[in-house]
Design a protein around this motif. Structure first.
Motif: not given
Ligand SMILES: Nc1ncnc2c1ncn2[C@@H]1O[C@H](COP(=O)(O)OP(=O)(O)O)[C@@H](O)[C@H]1O
Ligand SMILES: O=C(O)C[C@@H](O)[C@H](O)C(=O)COP(=O)(O)O
Length: 351
Positions: A241-248, A261-264, A266-268, A272-275, A298-303
């Motif tokens: 279950i994914k929670h955006g920047k909070k992680g999953s 958690g998630s990696f810090s 600079k958000l653009l 795309g994070g989920g894919d 997975a979390t690193a690739s998403a970041a």
């Molecule tokens: N602002 C962010 N900084 C770092 N990692 C992020 C950020 N937003 C999302 N992520 C990473 O991307 C993953 C998926 O993002 P999320 O928005 O939850 O799913 P989806 O992209 O499918 O809507 C998160 O669990 C987290 O690991």
């Protein structure tokens, strides 16, 4: 967690089913779309992005989908071939259906939205006749992307693909992937998402997507582990279950729970994070890694992807992801095994 095992004749790692589309991401950022003059074109579509991510990681990937019978359809098919994705089951639509377009709006350093043109799209014209049992039989995993359930005949094509997968011990990943286009009602969303989620082996989606699948009101306080339990009961090995920047949060059938958690960065753009997460996590599972290693990867690739302009083009090699982790300040700190009922919301009971 018990590792997945596969018959040696399964020579394709993952077959993805669903949309291949085009992302048009703004070259002028931190403004609304009406003030954007130029865009960069990328291959898009959640399942297509995941397929590209897995191919970039060196996995053998196939795809079942329909594309427009025009220059854009050729563009996406050529891109797939260039990435090494098998396109033998990517076919042109026959009644003038178009390729979906997704305009990303990067309205501020912290806010982004997408505007999708999905009227008469080719991907929802995928039909049961396009689903090959022999093709699916070759795959270790079948990836079903939720938006493909939004309309017939694509819906029936996906459920047939899942039936073939079950018949041939091909494991099913259901990426809930909600897009608020085409669906007729919340009830329809819940019916088809939960039917697919109850048939999958790995289930992943954002918290909001799980709430749609369960017809829960926004802001409800049902803990994540309760949502996960429901689908582990139906046979899933892993629920994420994914929670955006909070992680999953991740739950496995051996009753292990992980807070990620998630990696810090600079958000653009927040898309795309989920894919990226899905492709890198599945890579780890295919490599036989343990859950924590796959979740960190997975979390690193998403970041990396949320800090990039593209989604598909920004997918990384394993070496790039590993060096990203090594160079980050969060290496080894983003994963925490937690008690089953201690999810992000705390230890509340399910009902
Ligand atoms: N602002 C962010 N900084 C770092 N990692 C992020 C950020 N937003 C999302 N992520 C990473 O991307 C993953 C998926 O993002 P999320 O928005 O939850 O799913 P989806 O992209 O499918 O809507 C998160 O669990 C987290 O690991
Ligand atoms: O899913 C689409 O059709 C658009 C995608 O190509 C786009 O990159 C995006 O929104 C990614 O979605 P996410 O990974 O679920 O955030």
């Amino acid at each position: 967690m018990k590792k997945f095992s596969f018959a040696p004749e399964k020579d394709v790692d993952v077959i993805a089913v669903g949309r291949i589309a085009i992302d048009l991401n703004p070259n002028e950022i931190h403004r609304t779309l009406d003030k954007v003059n130029t865009f960069t074109k990328y291959v898009g579509g959640s399942p297509a992005n995941i397929a590209v991510g897995l191919a970039r990681l060196g996995k053998k990937v196939g795809f079942i989908g329909k594309v427009s019978n025009d220059a854009f359809g050729k563009y996406v098919a050529d891109y797939f071939m260039e990435k090494g994705i098998d396109v033998s089951h990517v076919t042109p639509s026959s009644d003038g259906e178009v390729l979906g377009l997704t305009f990303t709006e990067i309205s501020s350093p912290t806010e982004s939205q997408i505007l999708m043109y999905r009227e008469g799209v080719a991907d929802l014209a995928l039909a049961p006749v396009d689903i090959s049992e022999d093709y699916i039989k070759r795959a270790k995993f079948l990836l079903i992307s939720g938006t493909a359930l939004a309309a017939s005949p694509s819906r029936e094509a996906c459920f047939l693909a899942m039936t073939y997968a079950k018949k041939h011990d091909t494991k099913i990943i259901f990426d809930i992937d909600y897009r608020n286009y085409t669906w007729k009602s919340k009830a329809e969303i819940a019916v088809y998402y939960s039917l697919a989620g109850q048939r999958s082996d790995i289930l992943m989606g954002s918290r909001e997507e799980f709430e749609l699948m369960e017809m829960l009101d926004k802001g409800n306080d049902i803990p994540d582990y309760c949502l996960a339990d429901n689908y582990l009961f139906h046979g899933n090995q892993i629920v994420i279950i994914k929670h955006g920047k909070k992680g999953s949060l991740a739950y496995s059938s051996d009753r292990k729970a992980y807070k990620v958690g998630s990696f810090s960065v600079k958000l653009l753009k927040s898309f795309g994070g989920g894919d990226a997460y899905a492709s890198a996590f599945l890579y780890g599972i295919l490599e036989g890694w343990q859950m924590p290693t796959s979740l960190e990867f997975a979390t690193a690739s998403a970041a990396r992807v949320v800090s990039s302009h593209s989604c598909s083009d920004a997918m990384a090699t394993a070496e790039e992801i590993i060096s990203f982790i090594a160079d980050s300040n969060e290496a080894g700190t983003v994963i925490e095994e937690i008690p089953w009922n201690q999810s992000i919301e705390g230890g509340r009971s399910c009902r």
